[in-house]
Design an enzyme around this catalytic site. Structure first.
Site, mmCIF file in Angstrom:
data_model
loop_
_atom_site.group_PDB
_atom_site.id
_atom_site.type_symbol
_atom_site.label_atom_id
_atom_site.label_comp_id
_atom_site.label_asym_id
_atom_site.label_seq_id
_atom_site.Cartn_x
_atom_site.Cartn_y
_atom_site.Cartn_z
ATOM 1 N N TYR A 1 -8.339 4.888 15.898
ATOM 2 C CA TYR A 1 -9.466 5.051 16.828
ATOM 3 C C TYR A 1 -9.025 5.685 18.146
ATOM 4 O O TYR A 1 -9.849 6.176 18.909
ATOM 5 C CB TYR A 1 -10.148 3.708 17.107
ATOM 6 C CG TYR A 1 -10.917 3.152 15.917
ATOM 7 C CD1 TYR A 1 -11.082 3.899 14.753
ATOM 8 C CD2 TYR A 1 -11.488 1.889 15.957
ATOM 9 C CE1 TYR A 1 -11.776 3.396 13.668
ATOM 10 C CE2 TYR A 1 -12.194 1.383 14.870
ATOM 11 C CZ TYR A 1 -12.325 2.142 13.726
ATOM 12 O OH TYR A 1 -13.020 1.646 12.650
ATOM 13 N N LYS B 1 -1.661 -0.533 4.023
ATOM 14 C CA LYS B 1 -1.794 0.375 2.879
ATOM 15 C C LYS B 1 -0.430 1.044 2.713
ATOM 16 O O LYS B 1 -0.291 2.276 2.719
ATOM 17 C CB LYS B 1 -2.924 1.383 3.171
ATOM 18 C CG LYS B 1 -3.336 2.232 2.001
ATOM 19 C CD LYS B 1 -4.094 1.483 0.911
ATOM 20 C CE LYS B 1 -4.381 2.399 -0.266
ATOM 21 N NZ LYS B 1 -4.797 1.681 -1.476
ATOM 22 N N ASP C 1 -7.281 -2.464 0.099
ATOM 23 C CA ASP C 1 -8.327 -2.422 -0.933
ATOM 24 C C ASP C 1 -8.406 -3.748 -1.680
ATOM 25 O O ASP C 1 -9.487 -4.290 -1.931
ATOM 26 C CB ASP C 1 -8.112 -1.236 -1.900
ATOM 27 C CG ASP C 1 -6.652 -1.024 -2.270
ATOM 28 O OD1 ASP C 1 -5.765 -1.640 -1.648
ATOM 29 O OD2 ASP C 1 -6.389 -0.243 -3.202
ATOM 30 N N ASP D 1 -11.535 -3.625 11.574
ATOM 31 C CA ASP D 1 -12.948 -3.400 11.884
ATOM 32 C C ASP D 1 -13.800 -3.689 10.649
ATOM 33 O O ASP D 1 -14.791 -4.430 10.693
ATOM 34 C CB ASP D 1 -13.109 -1.923 12.309
ATOM 35 C CG ASP D 1 -14.467 -1.648 12.922
ATOM 36 O OD1 ASP D 1 -15.281 -2.591 13.049
ATOM 37 O OD2 ASP D 1 -14.722 -0.484 13.270
ATOM 38 N N ASP E 1 -15.930 -7.494 9.719
ATOM 39 C CA ASP E 1 -17.386 -7.505 9.523
ATOM 40 C C ASP E 1 -17.755 -8.060 8.150
ATOM 41 O O ASP E 1 -18.717 -8.821 8.018
ATOM 42 C CB ASP E 1 -17.977 -6.093 9.674
ATOM 43 C CG ASP E 1 -18.406 -5.821 11.101
ATOM 44 O OD1 ASP E 1 -17.925 -6.525 12.011
ATOM 45 O OD2 ASP E 1 -19.231 -4.910 11.310
#
Ligand code: NAD
Length: 359
Positions: free
Chosen positions: A141, A192, A224, A248, A252
């Site tokens: 980000y 990852k 994943d 993020d 959520d």
């Protein structure tokens, strides 16, 4: 030692829900020996109204000397036409950057009595208690370079950079291990590493930091698989730590396992332990001023503040038990109401928690 809490109610339901959290702080001060000074300032739209900026200098000064910050929420329809840099949400980004709040703690807790509110089967989620620690000020980000450009053939292309320095990984790892030490001592680092170099370094540094916390069981999971496991068997997790982008998305998803936006607190901490504590929901302008908002996420944000910034773990436990008690007694605000329960407003829910604390 008296500690200083800066109170930023913000906009919309912010003022109503923070008022209930302040009732809880008052009773902890009057009856249970909590020594705090409260200071007040404006943020978001409320700050724009009085000072022309969503994070004005007066608020910055108070934030710089606080031991902890309690925030309601920011935002409102009336500010939507403002230039981007003056919008209420900018105040939130500015205070996070100003105080270097890099460690975002997002619990997903599901009280047994509310298991029916989840989109998953009750037995999969009842009693869920996960803490997701998300790196908040680095990663893709913020990474440079980033751009949308046009190549020599006239085709547009875009790129972002996922980048972490060792020092950034070290500090978020320490933050997560310390939290794991206060809980069930199990930490799952999500990355990852099978595809990304940045994750390879992430994993290496987390393992290195783990040597300082021999009591914590450290595991690793690809993002994943972590997404899959969160919806398949979420109760396997205690603390999860991950970078900004993965965090993020996973936080959520985890929050929604509980099905109830009005019940979830959060914290953002810096390296000195200064934290900003706030509900995960926004300013809910659609229900502002009606005494219907659920104040429990904000009240539980006070519990997190006592636990993670002010070193009052016993008082934090007291709040958590009081919230469990009012739910067991059947008190429900409209957002979590089910037939057969007692529907109450914002203020009555706050009063019920205060009564449970005093009982
Ligand atoms: P929101 O979280 O404010 O509301 C989403 C829905 O949940 C609404 O129907 C609302 O009534 C309900 N809701 C939220 N909190 C509740 C509570 N405590 N009790 C009962 N119901 C509750 O999200 P939104 O509608 O997308 O955004 C509204 C404003 O809030 C926008 O200006 C947005 O930018 C801002 N916002 C601020 C924050 C923050 O301050 N941290 C976070 C998200 C959104």
């Amino acid at each position: 030692m008296t500690q200083k809490i800066l109170v930023l109610s913000g906009d919309g339901i912010g003022k109503e829900i923070v008022a209930e959290a302040l009732k809880v702080i008052e009773v902890l001060s009057s009856d249970f020996g909590l020594a705090v000074d409260l200071e007040y300032a404006e943020i978001g739209g409320a700050a724009y109204d009085v000072a022309g900026h969503p994070y004005p200098e007066a608020t910055q000064k108070k934030a710089a000397t606080a031991d902890a910050i309690l925030l309601g929420a920011v935002g409102g329809y009336e500010y939507e036409a403002l230039p981007r840099e003056l919008r209420p949400e900018r105040g939130l980004l500015a205070i996070r950057a100003d105080l270097d709040l890099f460690s975002n703690l997002r619990p997903a807790i599901l009280n047994e009595t509310l298991a029916g509110a989840s989109s998953l089967r009750a037995e999969v989620v009842a009693g869920l208690d996960i803490m997701i620690v998300r790196e908040l000020t680095g990663g893709i980000y913020f990474g440079q370079p980033r751009a949308i450009e046009t190549n020599e053939k006239g085709e547009r292309f875009a790129y972002n950079t996922m980048i972490y320095k060792e020092s950034e990984i070290e500090r978020i790892a320490h933050s997560a291990f310390k939290i794991a030490m206060q809980r069930d001592k199990r930490l799952c680092s999500v990355d990852k590493a099978n595809v990304l170099e940045v994750s390879e370094l992430w994993r290496e540094v987390v393992i290195r930091v783990g040597a300082d916390y021999p009591d914590v069981e450290l595991t690793h999971m690809y993002v994943d698989n972590a997404a899959m496991q969160l919806v398949k068997a979420p109760k396997q997790f205690d603390v999860m730590v991950t970078g900004n982008l993965f965090g993020d998305i996973l936080s959520d998803a985890a929050a929604m396992l509980t099905g109830s936006i009005g019940m979830l607190p959060s914290a953002s901490l810096n390296a000195k332990g200064l934290g900003m504590y706030e509900p995960i929901h926004g300013s809910a302008p659609d229900i502002a001023g009606q005494n219907v908002a659920n104040p429990l996420a904000t009240i539980m944000s006070v519990s997190m503040m006592l636990r993670y910034s002010l070193d009052h773990v016993a008082l934090a436990d007291k709040i958590d038990r009081a919230v469990e008690k009012v739910l067991a007694q059947g008190y429900r605000t409209a957002d979590i109401f089910e037939a057969g329960m007692k529907q109450v407003g914002t203020a009555e829910m706050g009063d019920a928690v205060v009564a449970a604390l005093k009982a």
